[in-house]
Scaffold this motif. Sequence first.
Motif, PDB file in Angstrom:
ATOM      1  N   CYS A  25     -41.664 -46.584 -56.517  1.00 34.69           N
ATOM      2  CA  CYS A  25     -42.108 -45.697 -57.595  1.00 34.69           C
ATOM      3  C   CYS A  25     -43.620 -45.622 -57.691  1.00 34.69           C
ATOM      4  N   TYR A  40     -47.422 -44.764 -56.383  1.00 36.49           N
ATOM      5  CA  TYR A  40     -48.173 -43.900 -55.479  1.00 36.49           C
ATOM      6  C   TYR A  40     -49.552 -44.500 -55.280  1.00 36.49           C
ATOM      7  N   ALA A  81     -39.752 -41.139 -55.944  1.00 36.95           N
ATOM      8  CA  ALA A  81     -38.975 -42.365 -56.033  1.00 36.95           C
ATOM      9  C   ALA A  81     -37.535 -42.057 -56.414  1.00 36.95           C
ATOM     10  N   TYR A  89     -44.891 -33.346 -59.327  1.00 30.28           N
ATOM     11  CA  TYR A  89     -46.188 -33.991 -59.453  1.00 30.28           C
ATOM     12  C   TYR A  89     -46.677 -34.600 -58.139  1.00 30.28           C
ATOM     13  N   VAL A  93     -50.621 -41.333 -62.495  1.00 36.62           N
ATOM     14  CA  VAL A  93     -51.748 -41.434 -61.579  1.00 36.62           C
ATOM     15  C   VAL A  93     -51.257 -42.276 -60.418  1.00 36.62           C
ATOM     16  N   CYS A  94     -50.666 -43.394 -60.782  1.00 33.38           N
ATOM     17  CA  CYS A  94     -50.198 -44.343 -59.776  1.00 33.38           C
ATOM     18  C   CYS A  94     -48.689 -44.275 -59.589  1.00 33.38           C
ATOM     19  N   HIS A  95     -48.015 -43.471 -60.358  1.00 29.74           N
ATOM     20  CA  HIS A  95     -46.560 -43.405 -60.203  1.00 29.74           C
ATOM     21  C   HIS A  95     -46.142 -42.015 -59.751  1.00 29.74           C
ATOM     22  N   LYS A  96     -44.934 -41.960 -59.217  1.00 27.47           N
ATOM     23  CA  LYS A  96     -44.459 -40.684 -58.707  1.00 27.47           C
ATOM     24  C   LYS A  96     -42.984 -40.548 -59.017  1.00 27.47           C
ATOM     25  N   ASP A 151     -55.239 -35.806 -52.510  1.00 24.77           N
ATOM     26  CA  ASP A 151     -55.592 -36.524 -51.283  1.00 24.77           C
ATOM     27  C   ASP A 151     -56.410 -35.643 -50.352  1.00 24.77           C
ATOM     28  N   SER A 198     -53.218 -44.041 -53.017  1.00 19.90           N
ATOM     29  CA  SER A 198     -53.963 -43.111 -52.174  1.00 19.90           C
ATOM     30  C   SER A 198     -55.133 -43.835 -51.517  1.00 19.90           C
TER      31      SER A 198
END
Lengths: 273, 205
Positions: free
Chosen positions: B123, B125, A160, A174, B202-205, A182, B127
């Motif tokens: 921002c 992520y 981001a 990361y 986990v859900c952010h990048k 995945d 999957s």
Amino acid sequence: MPVATGEHLYGMVIDVDKCTGCGACSVACMSENNIGTLPDETDKIRSITWLRVYQIDNGRPYPDTEVAFFPRPCMHCGGSWGGFFQQDADPEGHHTPCVSVCPATATDYDDETGIVSQIPTRCIGCRYCVAACPYHARYFNWYDVPWPGGLEQSLSPYVAPRMRGVVEKCTFCYHRYQQARDKEFAGGEFGEMDYQTACTEACPSGAITFGDLNNPEHQVSKLLRQRHKHAFRLLERLGTNPKVYYMTKREWVRKRADNYLPGEKIHRFAVGS
Amino acid sequence: MTEQGHEHKRRSPADWWLFVVGLVLFSAIGWVVTPAIIYAEKPQPLNFNHKLHGPDGDAGKSCEDCHSFRDDGSFAGIPRVESCLECHEEVMGETPDEKKLVEVYIKGKKPIPWRVYAKQPPCVYFSHAAHVKNAGMECTECHGDHGTTEKLRPYQENRLTGYSRDIWGWAIHGWADPPERMKMDDCADCHRENGVREACFVCHK
């Protein structure tokens, strides 16, 4: 050795004797992580380099001068190891310097991977973490990156972009962990080489090694076992418990990595045990 | 002398009516006018009929034919125009949408600029492999009946953030159907139930 509470503990071993200071790691990091170029990059206090290469020398005149380079990513401090000033540190909890001071929970310590996150959208820009970090690994966005000439079209969708007023730092790439996961979810295997940071891949002399410190098969663990006499971490006595290890055969380099008094003997910490 | 300050005045019916009118008026503003101000309606480039293309329709494709996983586990998302070429090289029907598809996008070799209702902020992520392949979830659990609709509903964009309205849901109470909302709390609720780890990364990048 950092405390292992989770499954993985990602870390890095950097061979200072192999590093030529070329800066390829920095460049790879910048293009991988959408770090832009500001109009005035000579203003080093305000420019952003998640992975910066520091140069030190032994302070002796020619012909005895020797230099060494320290590529410095975020150390992803575990922070619970009883260091010089923290004899009674809680062995299970984490006292990562930046995480413990953040008033907005914009950064946390992931027990499963050992990675210290940074969620720029959550950040309120107080810069407390920048002050708390003994390694200067955190950077504040003083400006919006201009992205001239449609350059924002080439931004990586896996990372981001940030805006002015927030703090950012190295994340051990990361997003590459996410991509490796995945692959694992789709039935593939999550091998050591599936999750490597951009700097590791870019280093032409192979000075940077990245992997899971909890996995005895990974190269980082092997290196630390084989060469534990040469391994050390930056400002080790602060007790920040970093997961980025450095290796050198040169005693003076080791001494410069922490604030030793002249003539003080190096305090050896059990590394890689 | 009367003690005016202490006189207890009873509420007249008119007062109560005023209260009710006020309540209704401001609720209406909150529930109807505010969303109209916040969300801008944006048209989709053309109407896509999922029912017609899906397993029970004329085209008889399965979801995986168009929404596939790549070998590395990443989700291909909305299919590219090239995959429509198989059937739409020439115009088959009479609809203006198909005509536009063939003439503008297929012949012009341009990607169709679909607006994704489920699109998360940059921002975040997400999957598909984790949920569909590993946890075995159905598309309907998160996307409602989108896969069997005949018409694309209007896409609404938050004027302030530029995010899709679906993230926060179409109703404040959250039990509107469809679509279900997909806020951070909604993801985290299900993750907590299933013991997925809770770190931000986990859900952010």
